[in-house]
Design a protein around this motif. Structure first.
Motif, PDB file in Angstrom:
ATOM      1  N   GLU A 273       0.830  -1.205   0.000  1.00 30.68           N
ATOM      2  CA  GLU A 273       0.000   0.000   0.000  1.00 30.68           C
ATOM      3  C   GLU A 273       0.868   1.260   0.000  1.00 30.68           C
ATOM      4  N   SER A 274       1.948   1.245   0.745  1.00 33.69           N
ATOM      5  CA  SER A 274       2.858   2.395   0.781  1.00 33.69           C
ATOM      6  C   SER A 274       3.524   2.609  -0.566  1.00 33.69           C
ATOM      7  N   LEU A 275       3.915   1.525  -1.226  1.00 33.37           N
ATOM      8  CA  LEU A 275       4.523   1.637  -2.547  1.00 33.37           C
ATOM      9  C   LEU A 275       3.539   2.205  -3.555  1.00 33.37           C
ATOM     10  N   GLU A 276       2.281   1.751  -3.472  1.00 38.85           N
ATOM     11  CA  GLU A 276       1.270   2.253  -4.395  1.00 38.85           C
ATOM     12  C   GLU A 276       1.017   3.741  -4.173  1.00 38.85           C
ATOM     13  N   GLU A 277       0.982   4.164  -2.918  1.00 33.88           N
ATOM     14  CA  GLU A 277       0.809   5.595  -2.619  1.00 33.88           C
ATOM     15  C   GLU A 277       1.950   6.416  -3.197  1.00 33.88           C
ATOM     16  N   ARG A 278       3.163   5.901  -3.108  1.00 33.19           N
ATOM     17  CA  ARG A 278       4.317   6.609  -3.667  1.00 33.19           C
ATOM     18  C   ARG A 278       4.236   6.705  -5.181  1.00 33.19           C
ATOM     19  N   ARG A 279       3.787   5.616  -5.806  1.00 36.26           N
ATOM     20  CA  ARG A 279       3.649   5.630  -7.266  1.00 36.26           C
ATOM     21  C   ARG A 279       2.615   6.637  -7.701  1.00 36.26           C
ATOM     22  N   GLN A 280       1.507   6.715  -6.975  1.00 36.29           N
ATOM     23  CA  GLN A 280       0.440   7.648  -7.324  1.00 36.29           C
ATOM     24  C   GLN A 280       0.907   9.096  -7.151  1.00 36.29           C
ATOM     25  N   ARG A 281       1.649   9.379  -6.071  1.00 38.38           N
ATOM     26  CA  ARG A 281       2.165  10.735  -5.878  1.00 38.38           C
ATOM     27  C   ARG A 281       3.144  11.110  -6.976  1.00 38.38           C
ATOM     28  N   LYS A 282       3.952  10.144  -7.379  1.00 35.99           N
ATOM     29  CA  LYS A 282       4.954  10.403  -8.412  1.00 35.99           C
ATOM     30  C   LYS A 282       4.308  10.694  -9.762  1.00 35.99           C
ATOM     31  N   SER A 283       3.150  10.049 -10.019  1.00 41.01           N
ATOM     32  CA  SER A 283       2.503  10.202 -11.317  1.00 41.01           C
ATOM     33  C   SER A 283       1.663  11.473 -11.432  1.00 41.01           C
ATOM     34  N   ARG A 284       1.464  12.166 -10.322  1.00 43.84           N
ATOM     35  CA  ARG A 284       0.637  13.383 -10.344  1.00 43.84           C
ATOM     36  C   ARG A 284       1.394  14.562 -10.956  1.00 43.84           C
TER      37      ARG A 284
END
Length: 284
Positions: A273-284
């Motif tokens: 879940e933490s990795l997914e949150e980081r990926r989403q922040r990076k893609s914004r």
């Protein structure tokens, strides 16, 4: 409340706080885990300070694992000394209370984490032919774990001298990266213990055409799906990402500190879940 932590420099990227705090919550334990930036030159002061403040335990990451062995008040177990690195420190517990033992104990759980990830995926390690790519700290821990479990280990590395040294210490055979083609063909299990694949654009450490569906491919990189794992999955080979090594080494540390069985499934979910949150922040 008991405090635990991870020391390293840099440390902002660490997923250990999310993972360990999820474990404490799941078991209803009054503990919390934080990340602390500690330089190599201040490690001794930081560990003494953590002990003085009543910390329950510590993890160490780059560049502190090797440095910990030089701490005169820390007693590393046989495996940590053989590997040449400590990634877990305990300030209490049975080991620290034995007569003649230092109270501050050092361990290395990285190899345990890798071995558990393989076994969790159904891999029979004993007797398997393992190609280990890399000869750094993580590779060293993995090589020792594989050797203890009875695997046949071949080590390929860019620096052939380091490959020779590691292979000699575990009864394996060393090769240069130019030998990968025949080594891949002969291997049952392929482990990438280098940083190749950590960043987009790194390319492939193994030509995808060499992989076959019978291979087990394990990449210790955990921040993204590497090209190596994508290639393995695309042909139906078993693919294991580095999240599981991270989780199981953390679970082993948790058990050393607390004497409780770690909720590995909860810890894995927290990491992903933490990795997914980081990926989403990076893609914004």
């Amino acid at each position: 409340m008991k405090i635990f932590g991870i020391f390293g420099d840099p440390i902002e990227h660490s997923l250990s706080p999310a993972m360990q705090n999820a474990a404490f919550r799941a078991l209803g334990m009054d503990g919390c885990y934080h990340a602390f930036r500690v330089s190599r030159s201040r490690l001794k002061d930081a560990v003494i300070g953590a002990d003085a403040m009543g910390f329950g335990g510590l993890n160490l990451t780059i560049p502190l694992k090797e440095e910990a062995l030089s701490l005169d008040f820390l007693e590393a177990d046989d495996l940590a000394r053989a590997i040449g690195a400590v990634n877990t420190i305990s300030f209490s517990g049975e080991a620290g209370e034995e007569k003649g033992k230092n109270r501050i104990q050092g361990y290395n759980t990285d190899g345990w984490g890798a071995l558990s990830a393989l076994q969790d995926a159904g891999v029979k390690v004993k007797g398997s032919r393992v190609l280990l790519i890399g000869a750094g700290g993580a590779a060293r821990a993995i090589a020792y774990a594989l050797d203890r479990e009875g695997a046949e280990v071949s080590i390929a590395n860019r620096n052939l001298k380091r490959a020779h040294e590691l292979a000699a210490s575990v009864g394996g055979i060393s090769y240069c990266l130019c030998d990968l083609e025949p080594l891949v063909r002969q291997a049952d299990v392929i482990i990438n213990a280098t940083s190749v694949g950590m960043r987009e654009g790194d390319g492939r450490i193994i030509d995808s055409r060499l992989l076959k569906s019978h291979h087990v491919v394990f990449d210790i990189v955990y921040n993204r799906e590497t090209e190596l794992l994508w290639d393995a999955r695309s042909i139906g080979a078993a693919a294991i990402d580095g999240v599981m090594m991270l989780v199981y080494q953390g679970a082993r540390a948790f058990e050393i500190w607390t004497g409780r069985k770690a909720p590995a499934d909860v810890m894995e979910r927290a990491v992903r879940e933490s990795l997914e949150e980081r990926r989403q922040r990076k893609s914004r």
